[in-house]
Design a protein around this motif. Sequence first.
Motif, short mmCIF file in Angstrom:
data_model
loop_
_atom_site.label_atom_id
_atom_site.label_comp_id
_atom_site.label_asym_id
_atom_site.label_seq_id
_atom_site.Cartn_x
_atom_site.Cartn_y
_atom_site.Cartn_z
N THR A 37 0.83 -1.08 -0.19
CA THR A 37 0.06 0.07 -0.02
C THR A 37 0.97 1.27 -0.10
O THR A 37 1.71 1.40 0.76
CB THR A 37 -0.97 -0.05 1.27
N GLY A 38 0.28 2.33 -0.78
CA GLY A 38 1.26 3.60 -0.67
C GLY A 38 2.19 3.30 -2.07
O GLY A 38 2.52 2.68 -2.65
N ASP A 39 3.20 4.42 -1.68
CA ASP A 39 4.43 4.52 -2.66
C ASP A 39 5.41 3.26 -2.47
O ASP A 39 5.53 2.55 -1.27
CB ASP A 39 5.30 5.92 -2.41
N ILE A 40 5.71 2.77 -3.51
CA ILE A 40 6.70 1.97 -3.55
C ILE A 40 8.29 2.39 -3.42
O ILE A 40 8.63 3.17 -4.32
CB ILE A 40 6.79 0.96 -4.93
N ASN A 41 9.02 1.92 -2.37
CA ASN A 41 10.26 2.51 -2.06
C ASN A 41 10.91 1.43 -1.37
O ASN A 41 10.64 0.27 -1.61
CB ASN A 41 10.01 3.63 -1.21
N THR A 42 12.11 1.64 -0.82
CA THR A 42 13.00 0.81 -0.31
C THR A 42 12.50 0.27 0.99
O THR A 42 12.71 -1.03 1.19
CB THR A 42 14.53 1.52 -0.01
N ILE A 43 11.57 0.67 1.39
CA ILE A 43 11.06 0.24 2.89
C ILE A 43 10.09 -0.93 2.25
O ILE A 43 9.96 -1.93 2.78
CB ILE A 43 10.48 1.08 3.63
N THR A 44 9.30 -0.62 1.48
CA THR A 44 8.24 -1.57 1.10
C THR A 44 9.05 -2.62 0.27
O THR A 44 8.44 -3.82 0.33
CB THR A 44 7.05 -0.99 -0.07
N GLN A 232 9.43 -0.89 10.26
CA GLN A 232 9.24 -0.43 8.90
C GLN A 232 8.15 0.58 8.54
O GLN A 232 8.12 1.43 7.75
CB GLN A 232 8.90 -1.76 7.94
N VAL A 233 7.05 0.60 9.41
CA VAL A 233 6.03 1.34 9.19
C VAL A 233 6.47 2.98 9.59
O VAL A 233 6.14 3.90 8.89
CB VAL A 233 4.54 1.33 10.21
N PHE A 234 7.27 2.93 10.57
CA PHE A 234 7.85 4.13 11.19
C PHE A 234 8.86 4.61 10.06
O PHE A 234 8.81 5.94 9.51
CB PHE A 234 8.54 3.80 12.27
N LEU A 235 9.83 3.87 9.42
CA LEU A 235 10.52 4.19 8.45
C LEU A 235 9.80 4.80 7.19
O LEU A 235 10.00 5.67 6.62
CB LEU A 235 11.66 3.22 8.02
N ASP A 240 8.56 11.26 3.44
CA ASP A 240 7.35 12.17 2.98
C ASP A 240 8.23 13.67 3.16
O ASP A 240 8.91 13.95 4.03
CB ASP A 240 6.10 12.11 4.15
N PRO A 241 7.95 14.35 2.30
CA PRO A 241 8.50 15.58 1.93
C PRO A 241 8.28 16.69 3.02
O PRO A 241 9.25 17.30 3.54
CB PRO A 241 8.01 16.38 0.72
N VAL A 280 17.80 10.06 6.49
CA VAL A 280 17.21 8.67 6.32
C VAL A 280 15.84 9.03 5.18
O VAL A 280 15.67 8.34 4.05
CB VAL A 280 16.49 7.84 7.45
N SER A 281 15.14 10.20 5.56
CA SER A 281 13.89 10.60 4.87
C SER A 281 14.52 11.16 3.51
O SER A 281 13.98 10.71 2.51
CB SER A 281 13.12 11.62 5.61
N LEU A 282 15.57 11.94 3.43
CA LEU A 282 15.93 12.77 2.24
C LEU A 282 16.61 11.58 1.33
O LEU A 282 16.66 11.81 -0.05
CB LEU A 282 16.89 13.61 2.27
N ALA A 283 17.23 10.53 1.79
CA ALA A 283 17.87 9.59 1.12
C ALA A 283 17.04 8.85 0.08
O ALA A 283 17.22 8.24 -0.95
CB ALA A 283 18.66 8.32 1.95
#
Length: 438
Positions: A37-44, A232-235, A240-241, A280-283
């Motif tokens: 669910t949501g954006d596909i990124n390194t965490i998902t 992982q939910v936290f990361l 988010d910008p 971590v967020s900006l990466a």
Amino acid sequence: MRWRAALPFGFGLIALAAMVPAHAAAAVPHVERADLTGDINTITASYMQTAVERAGADRADALLVVINTPGGISTSMDDIVTSLLNSKVPVIVYVYPSGARAASAGLFVAQAADIVAMAPGTNIGSAHPILGTGGDLTGDLGTKVLNDAVTRVRNLAAIHGRNADWAEQAVRNSVNINAEEAVRLHVADLEVADPNALMTAIDGRSVSRPSGALVLHTEGARIDDMPMPFWQVFLATLIDPTIAALLIIVAGYGIITELSTPGAILPGVVGGIAAILAIVSLANLPVNIAGALMMLLALILFVADLNANTHGILSVGGVVALVLGMAFLVNTGPVGLGVDPATAAVTLAFFVLFIRKVWQARRAPAFVGADAMVGAIGEAREELAPEGLVFVSGALWKAVAPEPIHAGSPVRVVGRDGLQLKVVAGENGGNGTIKEKR
């Protein structure tokens, strides 16, 4: 001795009774569920890889991937696709619930599955590759990326017997269709209302696996939900910008407070943690270097204003640089700002108040008289050799001593020069010959 003769028969009944529940439990199909669910990124991507590995280790009858995504980072998409293709158990992608979508990178993930199902009111497609900022890829690079994406999606559709021509159009021209059209064009395998109905509908279907054809047994399956772990939910929340901008601001506040009040410790710790989380967020976000430099300039101006009596002029410049930096830090689309403008407005209001208080504090007379400080007892918070910090009358002061004083030692105030105290060691240390400068 009849009980001895009946003993083997009794043991047999007990063993048979024990085996019946186990056999019945084993006969119930076991399906594990993971939600993309949501954006596909390194965490998902990491979460999906773990889900695939766990389903294989548990020898599940299938892995159900419930998907609702607008797309995301292509490298993370590639990691998910690779995991699904190499899964040890059949993979079922289900676009669910109504209103969900498998757009952009979600199309590739769906086409990597053995079975693609869609709920009524869902859609799939719009997979043309774009920049992380939302802009179009042009020139030779754009052609290279587009051709690679077309070939990849055609391969994924073809190996599962789906409509490769339509999948190509979804990449080249961003076409998008609903569930009914997807089934009719053989982009998806079936349309079904809910997960339990899906298990019934696909029972007995044959899917092609690397090890050969496999018949699905999913009728009445027990679906075990394997949600994303808390950490992982936290990361994922950090990516988010607006969250990234807020973390940078908190880091800046902490650093500024620590520099203006050395020894406070807590602001520095909070600021340091916020800075790490911001990295971590900006990466995982498309950072605009100009916006990042503006925010760095803002921090430098705020720190400089602490040590220069500019009556808040540098802080005003810092506020302007901060607001502009937040506006341009992250751009997640061809129009609109990546950071919520309300965040910048709140920050602006805070610093207007901050500058006002600084201005008032600098114009106000010293609240502690020189005579009141002489004779006060305190403690050296760092080594005075000859200058350092001391804690006197509930506050930290810059101090100078005629002889070195170790941190933690008691001190006595014998004079004051402006905002700097003159101290000697011990409660009765020195002879008090240092005179206050008037």
